[in-house]
Design an enzyme around this catalytic site. Sequence first.
Site, PDB file in Angstrom:
ATOM      1  N   CYS A  79      44.940  30.635  43.442  1.00 30.17           N
ATOM      2  CA  CYS A  79      43.734  30.259  42.706  1.00 30.17           C
ATOM      3  C   CYS A  79      43.934  28.881  42.067  1.00 30.17           C
ATOM      4  O   CYS A  79      44.044  27.883  42.772  1.00 30.17           O
ATOM      5  CB  CYS A  79      43.362  31.340  41.695  1.00 30.17           C
ATOM      6  SG  CYS A  79      41.668  31.154  41.052  1.00 30.17           S
ATOM      7  N   HIS A 181      42.567  35.689  45.262  1.00 35.04           N
ATOM      8  CA  HIS A 181      43.624  36.414  44.563  1.00 35.04           C
ATOM      9  C   HIS A 181      44.164  37.510  45.488  1.00 35.04           C
ATOM     10  O   HIS A 181      43.552  38.573  45.603  1.00 35.04           O
ATOM     11  CB  HIS A 181      43.083  37.046  43.277  1.00 35.04           C
ATOM     12  CG  HIS A 181      42.816  36.063  42.199  1.00 35.04           C
ATOM     13  ND1 HIS A 181      43.784  35.664  41.303  1.00 35.04           N
ATOM     14  CD2 HIS A 181      41.686  35.384  41.867  1.00 35.04           C
ATOM     15  CE1 HIS A 181      43.278  34.782  40.469  1.00 35.04           C
ATOM     16  NE2 HIS A 181      42.001  34.589  40.782  1.00 35.04           N
ATOM     17  N   GLU A 183      46.585  39.452  44.998  1.00 30.10           N
ATOM     18  CA  GLU A 183      46.973  40.615  44.190  1.00 30.10           C
ATOM     19  C   GLU A 183      45.777  41.480  43.822  1.00 30.10           C
ATOM     20  O   GLU A 183      45.949  42.610  43.340  1.00 30.10           O
ATOM     21  CB  GLU A 183      47.716  40.155  42.928  1.00 30.10           C
ATOM     22  CG  GLU A 183      46.865  39.569  41.821  1.00 30.10           C
ATOM     23  CD  GLU A 183      46.436  38.120  42.027  1.00 30.10           C
ATOM     24  OE1 GLU A 183      45.850  37.539  41.098  1.00 30.10           O
ATOM     25  OE2 GLU A 183      46.681  37.569  43.126  1.00 30.10           O
TER      26      GLU A 183
END
Length: 217
Positions: A79, A181, A183
């Site tokens: 990001c 992202h 994650e």
Amino acid sequence: MIGVVDYGAGNLRSVQAALDRAGASWRNVAGPEDLAGLERLILPGVGHFGAAARRLRQAGLFAPLREFAASGAPFLGICLGMQLLFEGSEEEPREPGLGVLPGMVRRLDAPRLPHIGWTLVEPAAGAEGSILAAAPGPFFAYFAHTFAAPADAAGTVAVATCPPPFAAAVRRGAAWGLQFHPEKSGGVGQAILLAFAGSIDPPRPGGEARPAGEAGP
């Protein structure tokens, strides 16, 4: 061992939890002394480009991170961390980025900002054999941002189709940037993180990193 840069602008807990799920060994990097012995490095980030760059300088990490990324050791910006890989950003033009990749990050020309949510990502030709090979062709990933590198930015290996298109992933050698992202992107994102954690050998003395399993001298 993977370092996760902690400079007050990162989504650290979710990245750390994703690395735990991948079974990867990691430690926080808060200063240049924490870089010793690391094979890979992740630069996460949310927030303002200029403030993040200043925090890295104040922590004494700005030049060491640039050197780490240029060394051929696997490096991943997530990001805002991806945006910091470029020379600069329209968000604060007077504050330079790490300059691993040429060009500027731009404000998205979209009717609604910030751009938040799931968006289709299309890997470009040449993404085979990379950490994006863990994704089954086009895939959906989770984004939360207002600025992004243009779709034709140097090193672009995947494009987000949300109008207007923009660079979803970039690469220069073993240095990677993901605007989304991983994650927070479910199984696909976890697979990409796992590929970063385990699919690239650390750099050989006097040489560049190579994909795991590739024969070398």
